[in-house]
Design a protein around this motif. Structure first.
Motif, PDB file in Angstrom:
ATOM      1  N   ARG A   1       0.814  -1.218   0.000  1.00 56.71           N
ATOM      2  CA  ARG A   1       0.000   0.000   0.000  1.00 56.71           C
ATOM      3  C   ARG A   1       0.847   1.266   0.000  1.00 56.71           C
ATOM      4  O   ARG A   1       0.597   2.195  -0.788  1.00 56.71           O
ATOM      5  CB  ARG A   1      -0.907  -0.041   1.225  1.00 56.71           C
ATOM      6  N   LYS A   2       1.869   1.329   0.846  1.00 56.06           N
ATOM      7  CA  LYS A   2       2.678   2.533   0.953  1.00 56.06           C
ATOM      8  C   LYS A   2       3.447   2.800  -0.342  1.00 56.06           C
ATOM      9  O   LYS A   2       3.480   3.931  -0.840  1.00 56.06           O
ATOM     10  CB  LYS A   2       3.639   2.404   2.129  1.00 56.06           C
ATOM     11  N   TRP A   3       4.041   1.756  -0.904  1.00 48.11           N
ATOM     12  CA  TRP A   3       4.816   1.935  -2.132  1.00 48.11           C
ATOM     13  C   TRP A   3       3.920   2.301  -3.301  1.00 48.11           C
ATOM     14  O   TRP A   3       4.239   3.183  -4.098  1.00 48.11           O
ATOM     15  CB  TRP A   3       5.587   0.646  -2.439  1.00 48.11           C
ATOM     16  N   LEU A   4       2.761   1.633  -3.393  1.00 50.64           N
ATOM     17  CA  LEU A   4       1.848   1.902  -4.505  1.00 50.64           C
ATOM     18  C   LEU A   4       1.258   3.304  -4.435  1.00 50.64           C
ATOM     19  O   LEU A   4       0.945   3.898  -5.465  1.00 50.64           O
ATOM     20  CB  LEU A   4       0.722   0.866  -4.515  1.00 50.64           C
ATOM     21  N   SER A   5       1.112   3.846  -3.224  1.00 50.46           N
ATOM     22  CA  SER A   5       0.562   5.200  -3.087  1.00 50.46           C
ATOM     23  C   SER A   5       1.421   6.221  -3.809  1.00 50.46           C
ATOM     24  O   SER A   5       0.912   7.205  -4.356  1.00 50.46           O
ATOM     25  CB  SER A   5       0.443   5.571  -1.605  1.00 50.46           C
ATOM     26  N   THR A   6       2.713   5.999  -3.824  1.00 48.42           N
ATOM     27  CA  THR A   6       3.618   6.891  -4.548  1.00 48.42           C
ATOM     28  C   THR A   6       3.773   6.465  -6.003  1.00 48.42           C
ATOM     29  O   THR A   6       3.774   7.309  -6.911  1.00 48.42           O
ATOM     30  CB  THR A   6       5.002   6.919  -3.865  1.00 48.42           C
ATOM     31  N   ALA A   7       3.886   5.166  -6.243  1.00 50.21           N
ATOM     32  CA  ALA A   7       4.157   4.666  -7.598  1.00 50.21           C
ATOM     33  C   ALA A   7       3.034   4.995  -8.564  1.00 50.21           C
ATOM     34  O   ALA A   7       3.276   5.300  -9.744  1.00 50.21           O
ATOM     35  CB  ALA A   7       4.374   3.155  -7.548  1.00 50.21           C
ATOM     36  N   LEU A   8       1.785   4.951  -8.106  1.00 50.27           N
ATOM     37  CA  LEU A   8       0.665   5.178  -9.016  1.00 50.27           C
ATOM     38  C   LEU A   8       0.480   6.646  -9.388  1.00 50.27           C
ATOM     39  O   LEU A   8      -0.361   6.960 -10.236  1.00 50.27           O
ATOM     40  CB  LEU A   8      -0.625   4.635  -8.385  1.00 50.27           C
ATOM     41  N   VAL A   9       1.249   7.536  -8.780  1.00 51.79           N
ATOM     42  CA  VAL A   9       1.209   8.943  -9.164  1.00 51.79           C
ATOM     43  C   VAL A   9       2.229   9.242 -10.266  1.00 51.79           C
ATOM     44  O   VAL A   9       2.138  10.265 -10.947  1.00 51.79           O
ATOM     45  CB  VAL A   9       1.457   9.848  -7.935  1.00 51.79           C
ATOM     46  N   VAL A  10       3.181   8.333 -10.470  1.00 50.70           N
ATOM     47  CA  VAL A  10       4.268   8.552 -11.430  1.00 50.70           C
ATOM     48  C   VAL A  10       3.763   8.818 -12.856  1.00 50.70           C
ATOM     49  O   VAL A  10       4.340   9.664 -13.555  1.00 50.70           O
ATOM     50  CB  VAL A  10       5.245   7.363 -11.407  1.00 50.70           C
ATOM     51  N   PRO A  11       2.708   8.140 -13.367  1.00 51.16           N
ATOM     52  CA  PRO A  11       2.275   8.421 -14.743  1.00 51.16           C
ATOM     53  C   PRO A  11       1.964   9.890 -15.004  1.00 51.16           C
ATOM     54  O   PRO A  11       2.141  10.363 -16.132  1.00 51.16           O
ATOM     55  CB  PRO A  11       1.013   7.569 -14.895  1.00 51.16           C
ATOM     56  N   TYR A  12       1.523  10.615 -13.979  1.00 50.84           N
ATOM     57  CA  TYR A  12       1.217  12.031 -14.163  1.00 50.84           C
ATOM     58  C   TYR A  12       2.482  12.874 -14.276  1.00 50.84           C
ATOM     59  O   TYR A  12       2.435  14.009 -14.736  1.00 50.84           O
ATOM     60  CB  TYR A  12       0.349  12.533 -13.010  1.00 50.84           C
ATOM     61  N   MET A  13       3.628  12.321 -13.842  1.00 51.31           N
ATOM     62  CA  MET A  13       4.895  13.036 -13.963  1.00 51.31           C
ATOM     63  C   MET A  13       5.463  12.934 -15.374  1.00 51.31           C
ATOM     64  O   MET A  13       6.339  13.713 -15.739  1.00 51.31           O
ATOM     65  CB  MET A  13       5.916  12.476 -12.965  1.00 51.31           C
ATOM     66  N   LEU A  14       5.021  11.947 -16.148  1.00 49.96           N
ATOM     67  CA  LEU A  14       5.546  11.744 -17.493  1.00 49.96           C
ATOM     68  C   LEU A  14       4.845  12.673 -18.480  1.00 49.96           C
ATOM     69  O   LEU A  14       3.674  13.017 -18.290  1.00 49.96           O
ATOM     70  CB  LEU A  14       5.335  10.292 -17.923  1.00 49.96           C
TER      71      LEU A  14
ATOM     72  N   HIS B   1      -2.649   8.442 -18.559  1.00 50.91           N
ATOM     73  CA  HIS B   1      -1.938   9.635 -18.077  1.00 50.91           C
ATOM     74  C   HIS B   1      -2.722  10.380 -16.999  1.00 50.91           C
ATOM     75  O   HIS B   1      -2.128  10.871 -16.026  1.00 50.91           O
ATOM     76  CB  HIS B   1      -1.659  10.573 -19.252  1.00 50.91           C
ATOM     77  N   TYR B   2      -4.042  10.459 -17.140  1.00 52.05           N
ATOM     78  CA  TYR B   2      -4.842  11.295 -16.248  1.00 52.05           C
ATOM     79  C   TYR B   2      -5.448  10.556 -15.066  1.00 52.05           C
ATOM     80  O   TYR B   2      -5.987  11.208 -14.164  1.00 52.05           O
ATOM     81  CB  TYR B   2      -5.962  11.984 -17.038  1.00 52.05           C
ATOM     82  N   PHE B   3      -5.366   9.222 -15.024  1.00 49.17           N
ATOM     83  CA  PHE B   3      -6.007   8.545 -13.894  1.00 49.17           C
ATOM     84  C   PHE B   3      -5.363   8.903 -12.544  1.00 49.17           C
ATOM     85  O   PHE B   3      -6.057   8.915 -11.516  1.00 49.17           O
ATOM     86  CB  PHE B   3      -6.032   7.022 -14.112  1.00 49.17           C
ATOM     87  N   PRO B   4      -4.031   9.218 -12.475  1.00 46.23           N
ATOM     88  CA  PRO B   4      -3.510   9.666 -11.168  1.00 46.23           C
ATOM     89  C   PRO B   4      -4.164  10.950 -10.668  1.00 46.23           C
ATOM     90  O   PRO B   4      -4.255  11.168  -9.455  1.00 46.23           O
ATOM     91  CB  PRO B   4      -2.012   9.882 -11.452  1.00 46.23           C
ATOM     92  N   PHE B   5      -4.615  11.806 -11.594  1.00 46.61           N
ATOM     93  CA  PHE B   5      -5.327  13.021 -11.211  1.00 46.61           C
ATOM     94  C   PHE B   5      -6.601  12.664 -10.447  1.00 46.61           C
ATOM     95  O   PHE B   5      -6.912  13.247  -9.400  1.00 46.61           O
ATOM     96  CB  PHE B   5      -5.639  13.812 -12.474  1.00 46.61           C
ATOM     97  N   VAL B   6      -7.346  11.688 -10.953  1.00 46.31           N
ATOM     98  CA  VAL B   6      -8.549  11.210 -10.267  1.00 46.31           C
ATOM     99  C   VAL B   6      -8.166  10.507  -8.967  1.00 46.31           C
ATOM    100  O   VAL B   6      -8.842  10.652  -7.939  1.00 46.31           O
ATOM    101  CB  VAL B   6      -9.341  10.256 -11.183  1.00 46.31           C
ATOM    102  N   LEU B   7      -7.094   9.738  -9.016  1.00 38.81           N
ATOM    103  CA  LEU B   7      -6.635   9.024  -7.826  1.00 38.81           C
ATOM    104  C   LEU B   7      -6.401   9.978  -6.662  1.00 38.81           C
ATOM    105  O   LEU B   7      -6.822   9.705  -5.522  1.00 38.81           O
ATOM    106  CB  LEU B   7      -5.340   8.265  -8.170  1.00 38.81           C
ATOM    107  N   LEU B   8      -5.750  11.108  -6.927  1.00 32.89           N
ATOM    108  CA  LEU B   8      -5.460  12.069  -5.862  1.00 32.89           C
ATOM    109  C   LEU B   8      -6.730  12.739  -5.344  1.00 32.89           C
ATOM    110  O   LEU B   8      -6.943  12.842  -4.130  1.00 32.89           O
ATOM    111  CB  LEU B   8      -4.474  13.122  -6.363  1.00 32.89           C
TER     112      LEU B   8
END
Length: 616
Positions: free
Chosen positions: A136-149, A199-206
């Motif tokens: 959970r902790k690692w994925l919380s950060t990893a799943l935001v990475v697509p928005y950085m690209l 690309h945009y799903f991390p936006f919804v995730l946050l």
């Protein structure tokens, strides 16, 4: 008693008026010199009105006035009012190609991307915030990475996998291995929706994850105690309470699609699948400023309508406020034996959105023939070769010559200057708004500094092109200059920096400044010695976050750069236009590395995390 003067004491002597008025002005100037908050606010308002409102007014004017060179088409002289461009875009024989079909395509893509982003972001947000998912902790950060690209990273990776021989050049990995890929899978709506959705799903995730995190779990517990099943709880309790966040995510993702250029350009061009953004770019490239102005105006109107609708929904959010104990808000669902499979689902989303695109692009830059992984097929020529036969426009590897270094230098200095300006102005806006709270200047400045958020990036670039392409009074033509790029990048990212500045200044009381003022410190000294050191973290955030966004920005700069102001993003697109896919992919990897390092350093410097609200 002898009365020497019968006039009321409140009536000044006849000759006292002018000196007294002069005294009042001297007093006001003295106050402004020692406490220039309102004066700075007024200057900022005038500056932003020129840099935000004037471009929009200019593009509106171009839509209804005859442009130079269009006299034979309109039968009128340049500068006269005309409805020709409106007719050309909305009613002529080419209106379907220029506007109506791109509008339909834009709506289809926007709906598809929104649904996919909500599906992926909503599922991942629920797993990360409400369950004990593995990793959970690692994925919380990893799943935001697509928005950085960069958004078109996914598009280039898609082409590297699925490209067929329709658009010429080297085919993709699947086609090279004998798997025929149809046009609908290689280009057009389907790949654009998938790539932008990833690309945009991390936006919804946050957005969705932070709202889920604040949801009081006691309400769900009460429903279960009364006998409601999980489906009933989800449909009758959780989803209704999440409706404001869900609606806001939907509208904001929908609005961002309007200004997206890179992915529709890369995946739509081979089959003439145009969106409003690419149709706007075609009008600019064809030197049609009137049509450009009309399309840009439509995009602005739609963007403003989306943000206004979102603001209304946020006001409605008060109806969904719940009251409960803080300890009950972090209730975690135990998944038991499903803990690892659920973690595998989230890990699969990360693999599709980060690992597959990055690895695919990396492989294309080190292989001569795609999909062939034999030792003799691996090469570093696209990175290091001094001479590349068959590539006259870019006859060497990207690390040779000066093109990459020049583009990288331009990106760093232009985006860096824009970010510095953005951060400083954002802090000043926050200072003025908070220190003069309740004044008309504070209210106007708060609204004007947020206006660029309402305008999709590519439409804002078109507005700046309209205003600064020619000399207007004392302001020279700035097209193709570093100054124009710095201004447009700073203005478009100002809403984020100004909101950061306002939030930070709200938490800083007047006492430190008042203490310095008692000792005789002037305003500049107080700002330099008191405000800036205390608000260092906010200032760093206001500078670095615009830098991260700006270094991978394409929609805003694609129409404003020239050969002398080539950026990393525009260099990549130009290489795509020349069908130098391997070098274009290499440049995108460089952009992604810079954006990731900047994000990492920002989080280290500010001790914050983009995923701080997801339980990571």
């Amino acid at each position: 008693m002898v009365i020497t003067d019968a006039r009321p004491p409140t009536v000044p002597p006849p000759d006292a008026g002018p000196p007294r008025r002069r005294g009042r002005w001297r007093y006001r100037l003295s106050v402004a010199r020692h406490e220039p908050t309102l004066l700075i606010g007024l200057v900022l308002i005038l500056l932003l009105l020129y840099l935000v409102i004037a471009p929009l007014v200019a593009v509106l004017s171009d839509a209804v006035r005859v442009q130079f060179g269009d006299q034979p088409k309109t039968g009128q002289q340049p500068g006269e009012l005309t409805g020709y461009y409106l007719w050309r875009v909305f009613r002529s024989q080419v209106s379907s190609i220029v506007f109506w079909q791109p509008l339909v395509n834009t709506l289809v893509v926007a709906v598809g991307v929104t649904v996919l982003a909500l599906l992926l972001g909503g599922i991942c947000a629920f797993l990360l915030t409400r369950t004990n998912i593995a990793g959970r902790k690692w994925l919380s950060t990893a799943l935001v990475v697509p928005y950085m690209l960069p958004s078109w990273t996914f598009a280039l990776a898609w082409l590297a996998l699925f490209k067929n021989d329709r658009s010429g050049g080297q085919v993709g990995i699947l086609e090279a291995r004998g798997v025929q890929t149809p046009d609908w899978l290689a280009y057009g709506a389907v790949p654009i929706i998938v790539c932008l959705g990833l690309h945009y799903f991390p936006f919804v995730l946050l957005l969705f994850g932070n709202a889920l995190r604040r949801l009081d779990a006691q309400l769900e517990d009460s429903a279960r105690i009364l006998g409601a099943g999980r489906g009933t709880v989800l449909g009758r309790i959780t989803l209704p309470l999440m409706l404001p966040s869900l609606s806001s995510s939907t509208l904001l993702v929908f609005g961002r699609i309007l200004g997206t250029f890179g992915t529709p350009y890369v995946l739509g061009l081979p089959v003439d699948y145009t969106l409003l953004s690419t149709s706007l770019f075609s009008a600019v490239r064809n030197h049609e400023p009137g049509i450009t102005a009309v399309i840009a105006t439509v995009i602005v109107v739609i963007g403003v309508a989306v943000v206004v609708a979102d603001a209304r929904l946020l006001r409605e959010q008060r109806r969904f406020v719940t009251v409960g104990g803080k300890g009950a808000m972090d209730r975690i669902i135990e998944l038991g034996r499903w803990r690892w499979p659920a973690g595998g689902v989230a890990l699969g989303v990360f693999a599709l959105s980060v690992v597959v695109p990055v690895v695919t692009l990396a492989l294309t830059t080190v292989t001569t023939t795609p999909g062939v992984f034999s030792a003799e097929n691996f090469t570093l020529k696209y990175w290091l070769a001094e001479d590349l036969p068959g590539a006259p426009g870019f006859p060497h590897g990207i690390l040779r010559g000066t093109e990459l270094l020049d583009a990288a230098w331009n990106s760093l200095r232009i985006v860096g200057l824009a970010s510095l300006v953005c951060g400083v102005v954002g802090l000043l806006v926050g200072y003025v708004v908070v220190r003069s709270d309740g004044s008309r200047i504070a209210s106007v400045l708060r609204q004007v500094s947020f206006l660029p958020y309402l305008v999709p990036g590519i439409a804002f670039a078109a507005a700046f092109l309209s205003l600064f392409a020619v000399r207007r009074g004392p302001v020279p033509a700035l097209y193709g200059s570093v100054t124009l790029l710095v201004i447009v990048l700073a203005v478009t990212h100002l809403p984020y920096a100004s909101r950061s500045g306002i939030s930070a200044m709200t938490q800083l009381g007047r006492e430190p400044e008042e203490a310095a003022q008692v000792t005789g410190a002037g305003w500049l000294t107080r700002v330099r010695a008191v405000v800036v050191p205390i608000q260092r973290g906010s200032l760093v955030t206001g500078i670095v976050l615009p830098f991260i966004s700006g270094i991978k920005e394409l929609s805003i700069v694609i129409m404003l750069t020239t050969t002398g102001t080539q950026l990393l993003t525009t260099l990549s697109i130009n290489l795509i236009d020349f069908a130098y896919d391997q070098m274009a992919n290499a440049v995108v990897l460089v952009i992604a590395l810079v954006a990731f390092l900047a994000t990492y350093l920002t989080q280290r410097l500010t001790r914050t995390s983009l995923a701080s609200g997801l339980g990571g």
